[in-house]
Design an enzyme around this catalytic site. Structure first.
Site, PDB file in Angstrom:
ATOM      1  N   GLU A 169      21.334  16.525   8.470  1.00 49.78           N
ATOM      2  CA  GLU A 169      21.916  15.190   7.821  1.00 49.78           C
ATOM      3  C   GLU A 169      22.357  15.581   6.275  1.00 49.78           C
ATOM      4  O   GLU A 169      23.374  15.251   5.948  1.00 49.78           O
ATOM      5  CB  GLU A 169      20.869  14.279   7.597  1.00 49.78           C
ATOM      6  CG  GLU A 169      21.226  12.745   7.159  1.00 49.78           C
ATOM      7  CD  GLU A 169      20.398  11.667   7.532  1.00 49.78           C
ATOM      8  OE1 GLU A 169      20.048  11.455   8.580  1.00 49.78           O
ATOM      9  OE2 GLU A 169      19.717  11.243   6.573  1.00 49.78           O
ATOM     10  N   ASP A 170      21.670  16.439   5.683  1.00 43.59           N
ATOM     11  CA  ASP A 170      22.141  16.660   4.438  1.00 43.59           C
ATOM     12  C   ASP A 170      22.586  18.049   3.736  1.00 43.59           C
ATOM     13  O   ASP A 170      22.776  18.295   2.670  1.00 43.59           O
ATOM     14  CB  ASP A 170      20.703  16.538   3.577  1.00 43.59           C
ATOM     15  CG  ASP A 170      20.078  15.218   3.639  1.00 43.59           C
ATOM     16  OD1 ASP A 170      20.783  14.290   3.779  1.00 43.59           O
ATOM     17  OD2 ASP A 170      18.885  14.801   3.461  1.00 43.59           O
ATOM     18  N   ASP A 219     -14.966 -12.428   4.383  1.00 46.13           N
ATOM     19  CA  ASP A 219     -16.234 -12.511   4.586  1.00 46.13           C
ATOM     20  C   ASP A 219     -16.809 -12.307   6.034  1.00 46.13           C
ATOM     21  O   ASP A 219     -17.852 -11.907   6.434  1.00 46.13           O
ATOM     22  CB  ASP A 219     -16.983 -13.628   4.010  1.00 46.13           C
ATOM     23  CG  ASP A 219     -17.263 -13.816   2.514  1.00 46.13           C
ATOM     24  OD1 ASP A 219     -17.010 -12.455   2.054  1.00 46.13           O
ATOM     25  OD2 ASP A 219     -17.518 -14.608   1.797  1.00 46.13           O
ATOM     26  N   ASP A 247       7.963  10.987   8.518  1.00 49.48           N
ATOM     27  CA  ASP A 247       9.085  10.933   7.620  1.00 49.48           C
ATOM     28  C   ASP A 247       8.744   9.621   6.503  1.00 49.48           C
ATOM     29  O   ASP A 247       8.572   9.636   5.664  1.00 49.48           O
ATOM     30  CB  ASP A 247      10.382  10.959   8.151  1.00 49.48           C
ATOM     31  CG  ASP A 247      11.731  11.047   7.344  1.00 49.48           C
ATOM     32  OD1 ASP A 247      11.368  11.573   6.281  1.00 49.48           O
ATOM     33  OD2 ASP A 247      12.534  10.439   7.641  1.00 49.48           O
ATOM     34  N   HIS A 293       9.441  17.892   0.541  1.00 46.65           N
ATOM     35  CA  HIS A 293       9.471  16.523   1.479  1.00 46.65           C
ATOM     36  C   HIS A 293       9.198  16.989   3.080  1.00 46.65           C
ATOM     37  O   HIS A 293       8.431  16.570   3.893  1.00 46.65           O
ATOM     38  CB  HIS A 293      10.609  15.697   1.286  1.00 46.65           C
ATOM     39  CG  HIS A 293      10.927  14.585   2.249  1.00 46.65           C
ATOM     40  ND1 HIS A 293      10.040  13.728   2.658  1.00 46.65           N
ATOM     41  CD2 HIS A 293      12.018  14.709   3.240  1.00 46.65           C
ATOM     42  CE1 HIS A 293      10.669  12.784   3.679  1.00 46.65           C
ATOM     43  NE2 HIS A 293      11.724  13.393   4.068  1.00 46.65           N
ATOM     44  N   HIS A 321      13.959  18.326   9.946  1.00 42.83           N
ATOM     45  CA  HIS A 321      14.563  17.098  10.267  1.00 42.83           C
ATOM     46  C   HIS A 321      15.691  16.433   9.340  1.00 42.83           C
ATOM     47  O   HIS A 321      16.663  15.586   9.709  1.00 42.83           O
ATOM     48  CB  HIS A 321      13.516  15.997  10.274  1.00 42.83           C
ATOM     49  CG  HIS A 321      13.055  15.414   8.915  1.00 42.83           C
ATOM     50  ND1 HIS A 321      11.817  15.849   8.227  1.00 42.83           N
ATOM     51  CD2 HIS A 321      13.479  14.585   8.200  1.00 42.83           C
ATOM     52  CE1 HIS A 321      11.714  15.434   6.947  1.00 42.83           C
ATOM     53  NE2 HIS A 321      12.683  14.353   7.043  1.00 42.83           N
TER      54      HIS A 321
HETATM   55 MN    MN Z   1      13.369  12.975   5.271  1.00 42.35          MN
END
Ligand code: MN
Length: 742
Positions: free
Chosen positions: A90-91, A272, A152, A61, A86
Site C-alpha cells: 500500500e505505501d 454492582d 493492525d 508499526h 502488511h
Molecule cells: Mn497498518
C-alpha cells in the site's frame, strides 16, 4: 538527526524486532527465523524514511502489529511475515508480484487482502464499505487476513492520540461499528473489549473519563467483597482436590456504558452486579462437562442460585466457539453475583479465540460452528452486485445478534440470531425451501411464516411448489442470508419498478418545469421519511406512494422545525500529511460552531438533538451543509463507518444566546403537589423554558417527561440535580433521542 540519533533509533528497531521473535515460538526454528528476518529487512528497507504521525519510524508499526498477531492472537510464522509486510504494497513501491516471488503465493495473497482498494468510486458508493467487503471476501479465503487486520486496527487504536480529530472519529467509529463486533464474532474477547474501550475513549471522552474514575473509586470495595465471597468456594474446591483460580471478572468501561444506555440504568446498578470466574484444570478421568456441573453443584450448595439465570454453553457452545457454564447466585449482603465456570481450555478459547482453537486442534467438531459461519459469509458475498452499504448493514445484523438454538424435526441443532422467524429458519436450511415456504410447525403447532422462534423450539417447515417469494417477507426476516435471498429474487423486478418510478417523478416535475435535483429529492424524501432515493422511486413505481401533494411538498421551507443555525469560522486547514486517497481535498476538516449569530450553514440532526456541551460529530453533506449529530447517535456511528471522509471536526462555543430542545424523563413517588413543585423549580431557573410536560401517575408512582429549551449541557445537568433534590423524585435522566414527530 545526528549520526548518534540514527544509531539509537536503529538499536530501538532491532530491539523491538527481537521482542517480536521472542513472542512467536513457532518462528524460532532456524528456517523460520531466516524467513521472518528477511521479511523484516525488506519492510525496514521499504519503509525507510517514513514516519508515523507520532514521529516514530514507520517500521515500528508493522513490527508491533506482527507482535500482536503472534502474542495476542496466536498466529504463526506466515501470519507474522504477512503482518510485517502488511503496509508494504500500500505505501511503498513493492507490488504483490514482488512479494510472491520472494515469499510465495500464500503470503502475497494475504498481503494483497490487507491492501486497501484504490481507484475512483462514484459518489454513491462508500469506499469504506467497499473495503470492508473486500476484507470479508479475502477473510473467507484465509482468516489470517482479518486477524492481521484486527492486529493492525488494535495498534492504530492504541496510538490514535497522534491523529487529527476528524480522523480519530472516523477510525474510532468504524472500529465500533465493524471491527469490534467482528473480533467478538471470531471469539477474540480481549481484543474486542479493548477496541470498544478505546473507541469510547475517543468518541465520548467525557463519558469515558467519568466512568473510569467511578470504576477506580469503587475498586477497593469490590475486591474486598469478592475476597469475602470466594473464600468458602475456594475451601470447598480445594477439599475436592481441584486445581483452580477464582477471579473477579473485570467489566470493561464500554460494557458498563452500553448496559447503562440499553437498560437506562445508573452506573451503580450496572457496576454492582458482580461477576466472578472459576477457571479449573479438569481431572483427567472425567469429562470436562461433568466437572463443570460438579463445580456448579458445589457452589450452589454454598449460595442459592437464581432460578432463571442458568446458561449452559458447555453442552452447546456458542457459534463463535464460546464454552462455559453461567449462573447467578445470591451472595452475602443480599447481592447477586454472576458466576462463570470454565476449564482452562475453555477460558483460553474465550479470551483468545482462534489462537486457542488452533492450539486445541484435536477437537475438530468445535471448529465447525466457525466454519459454518465463514460459509455463511461466503454465501452472502456470492452476490456480485449487491449494494455494499446495504450488505454491510445486513452483515452487521448478524454480528451483533445473540443466539437461539433451533432443532430440526430430526433433532439437529441450528444456531440462529435472536428474533429469527420461521422463514429465517427455512432460508437457513436451504434457499429453495425459503422460497417455497408457506408455513411451519413449531413444536407440532401450525404457525405463520412470520412466527418468531424461541430457543429450544423444534421446527418443521411446510413448503408448497406453488409458493412464490414475496417482497414483504423482508419485513419479518432478520438473518442476512434470508434478506439477501429475498432481495435477489426481486432484484430484476425491483430494478424495473425503480426505473418506472423515476420516470413518473420526472414527468410530474416536468409538468411544473422542474427536473430532479438533490434539493427537490431531499424535500420529497424528508416528507415521506425515507432514506434512499431508490426506495422512493420504488414506492412511486409500485403505486404505493402518490405524487398528489407534490406541490405542497415543494413549497415547504423545511420539515425540520428545530433547525438552529451557526456561524462558521474556519479552523485549521486540511492536514497536508494526510494520505488517505479517498478524501476529496476540498472538504473542510475543522469548524467552530458559535451560537451568537444566525446563518443557514448548519443543521442539528433531529434524530439525536445534540445541545452545546455534548460530544458532537459534524458531517458534511452533498451541498456542503454541516449536519450535527450526537456522537452517541447510532446514525452518526453508521456515518462514521461508511462516510468517514465527510466528517468535520467541530467544537461548540456557547454564548447562551440560543436555546436548544432537550428532553428529560423523571419518576418517583407520587404525592400531593409534586408536579407543581417540579414545574416551579424549572420555571424559576431563569434560563429554562418548558415546551411541554407530561406526567402520569399510577399506583402511587409517577412517571413523566418534560421538553425544555436549554442553553447547554452544563445548565441541563444543574437543572437535573436541582430536580433530583425535590423530595419524592427518584430518577431524572436526559433522553438523547427525541421523537421526530414532535
Ligand atoms: Mn497498518
Amino acid at each position: 538527526m545526528t549520526k548518534l540519533d540514527w544509531e539509537e533509533e536503529d538499536k530501538l528497531i532491532r530491539e523491538q524486532f527481537s521482542k517480536l521473535m521472542e513472542a512467536c515460538p513457532r518462528c524460532q526454528t532456524p528456517e523460520n527465523t531466516k524467513l521472518v528476518t528477511k521479511a523484516f529487512e525488506l519492510a525496514h528497507e521499504a519503509h525507510k524514511g517514513m514516519r508515523r504521525k507520532s514521529g516514530e519510524p514507520y517500521i515500528l508499526h508493522p513490527i508491533e502489529v506482527a507482535r500482536i498477531a503472534a502474542e495476542e492472537i496466536g498466529l504463526g510464522t506466515k501470519g507474522v511475515i504477512a503482518a510485517l509486510l502488511h503496509d508494504v504494497v500500500e505505501d511503498t513501491d513493492y507490488t504483490v508480484e514482488d512479494l510472491q516471488n520472494i515469499f510465495g503465493e500464500k503470503i502475497a495473497s494475504i498481503v494483497a487482502g490487507l491492501t486497501k482498494l484504490e481507484g475512483v468510486f462514484d459518489q454513491s458508493t462508500s469506499i469504506q464499505a467497499e473495503n470492508f467487503r473486500k476484507l470479508l471476501l479475502t477473510m473467507v479465503e484465509d482468516v489470517r487476513v482479518i486477524l492481521i487486520k484486527l492486529a493492525d486496527r488494535l495498534h492504530n487504536m492504541r496510538t490514535l492520540n497522534s491523529m487529527p480529530e476528524h480522523k480519530r472519529l472516523k477510525i474510532a467509529g468504524e472500529t465500533l461499528y465493524f471491527y469490534a463486533p467482528l473480533a467478538h464474532r471470531l471469539g477474540l474477547y480481549a481484543i474486542k473489549s479493548e477496541l470498544e474501550d478505546l473507541s469510547l475513549k475517543y468518541e465520548l471522552p467525557q463519558v469515558f473519563n467519568n466512568l473510569s474514575q467511578k470504576v477506580k473509586d469503587s475498586e477497593e470495595q469490590h475486591v474486598e467483597f469478592i475476597n469475602h465471597f470466594k473464600e468458602p468456594i475456594e475451601k470447598r474446591l480445594l477439599a475436592e482436590g481441584y486445581e483452580f483460580d477464582v477471579v473477579g471478572r473485570h467489566k470493561s468501561i464500554y460494557s458498563i456504558w452500553s448496559k447503562m444506555q440499553k437498560k437506562d440504568l445508573p452506573f451503580e446498578e450496572v457496576y454492582d452486579v458482580l461477576a466472578i470466574r472459576v477457571v479449573f484444570t479438569p481431572k483427567s478421568h472425567l469429562p470436562e462437562k461433568t466437572q463443570c456441573w460438579a463445580i456448579y453443584s458445589m457452589i450452589t450448595d454454598i449460595y442459592k442460585p437464581k432460578p432463571d439465570r442458568l446458561r449452559d454453553w458447555v453442552s452447546t457452545p456458542k457459534a463463535n466457539g464460546y464454552e462455559a457454564l453461567h449462573s447467578t447466585v445470591m451472595g452475602p449482603d443480599g447481592k447477586w453475583v454472576e458466576i462463570q465456570i470454565r476449564t482452562k481450555r475453555m477460558d483460553e478459547i474465550a479470551e483468545r479465540g482462534f489462537a486457542a482453537h488452533w492450539k486445541y486442534k484435536g477437537q475438530k467438531e468445535k471448529e465447525s460452528e466457525l466454519d459454518k459461519w465463514l460459509e455463511m459469509i461466503k454465501e452472502l458475498l456470492d452476490n456480485p452486485d449487491a449494494d455494499s452499504l446495504e450488505f454491510l448493514d445486513d452483515f452487521k445484523l448478524n454480528l451483533f445478534a445473540s443466539e437461539i438454538m433451533i432443532f430440526t424435526p430430526k433433532g439437529e441443532v441450528r444456531v440462529l440470531p435472536k428474533g429469527a422467524t420461521a422463514l429465517d429458519f427455512a432460508f437457513d436450511i436451504h434457499t429453495d425451501i425459503g422460497y417455497k415456504c408457506i408455513g411451519a410447525k413449531v413444536n407440532f403447532k401450525l404457525v405463520p411464516l412470520s412466527h418468531q422462534l424461541k430457543s429450544g423450539d423444534q421446527v418443521e417447515i411446510i413448503t408448497s411448489e406453488k409458493q412464490q417469494p414475496k417482497y414483504d417477507w423482508l419485513n419479518f426476516v432478520t438473518t442476512a442470508k434470508a434478506k439477501t435471498r429475498i432481495k435477489n429474487a426481486f432484484k430484476e423486478e425491483r430494478k424495473s419498478i425503480i426505473e418506472k418510478g423515476e420516470q413518473i417523478l420526472e414527468d410530474a416535475l416536468h409538468k411544473k418545469k422542474l427536473t430532479i435535483n438533490s434539493r427537490i429529492l431531499k424535500k420529497i424524501l424528508d416528507f415521506h421519511k425515507l432514506q434512499k432515493r431508490d426506495e422512493l422511486y420504488f414506492k412511486i413505481g409500485k403505486g404505493t406512494l402518490k405524487l398528489d401533494n407534490l406541490h405542497k411538498i415543494l413549497s415547504t421551507k423545511s420539515t425540520n422545525k428545530w433547525i438552529r443555525y451557526w456561524k462558521l469560522n474556519f479552523g485549521m486547514s486540511t492536514n497536508k500529511q494526510d494520505t488517505d486517497q479517498a478524501e476529496p481535498p476540498q472538504k473542510k476538516k475543522q469548524v467552530v460552531l458559535s451560537d451568537n449569530e444566525e446563518q443557514d450553514q448548519f443543521t442539528i440532526s433531529e434524530c439525536c438533538n445534540p445541545i452545546p456541551g455534548d460530544d458532537i460529530l459534524a458531517f458534511q453533506d452533498d451541498n456542503d451543509k454541516i449536519i450535527l449529530h450526537s456522537r452517541k447517535c447510532p446514525i452518526a456511528l453508521k456515518l462514521m463507518s461508511s462516510q468517514g471522509n465527510r466528517i468535520v471536526s467541530a467544537q461548540w462555543e456557547s454564548h447562551k444566546i440560543l436555546s436548544y430542545l432537550a428532553l428529560i424523563n423523571l419518576s418517583g413517588i407520587d404525592k400531593m403537589g409534586i408536579v407543581s413543585q417540579i414545574t416551579k423549580v424549572i420555571s424559576e431557573d431563569q434560563n429554562v423554558n418548558m415546551r411541554s410536560i407530561n406526567i402520569e401517575s399510577h399506583d402511587g408512582i409517577f412517571e413523566g417527561s418534560i421538553y425544555l429549551y436549554i442553553h447547554n449541557t452544563e445548565d441541563l445537568n444543574n437543572l437535573i440535580l436541582t430536580i433530583m433534590k425535590i423530595k419524592g423524585v427518584h430518577n431524572v435522566t436526559r433522553q438523547d433521542r427525541i421523537k421526530a414527530d414532535l
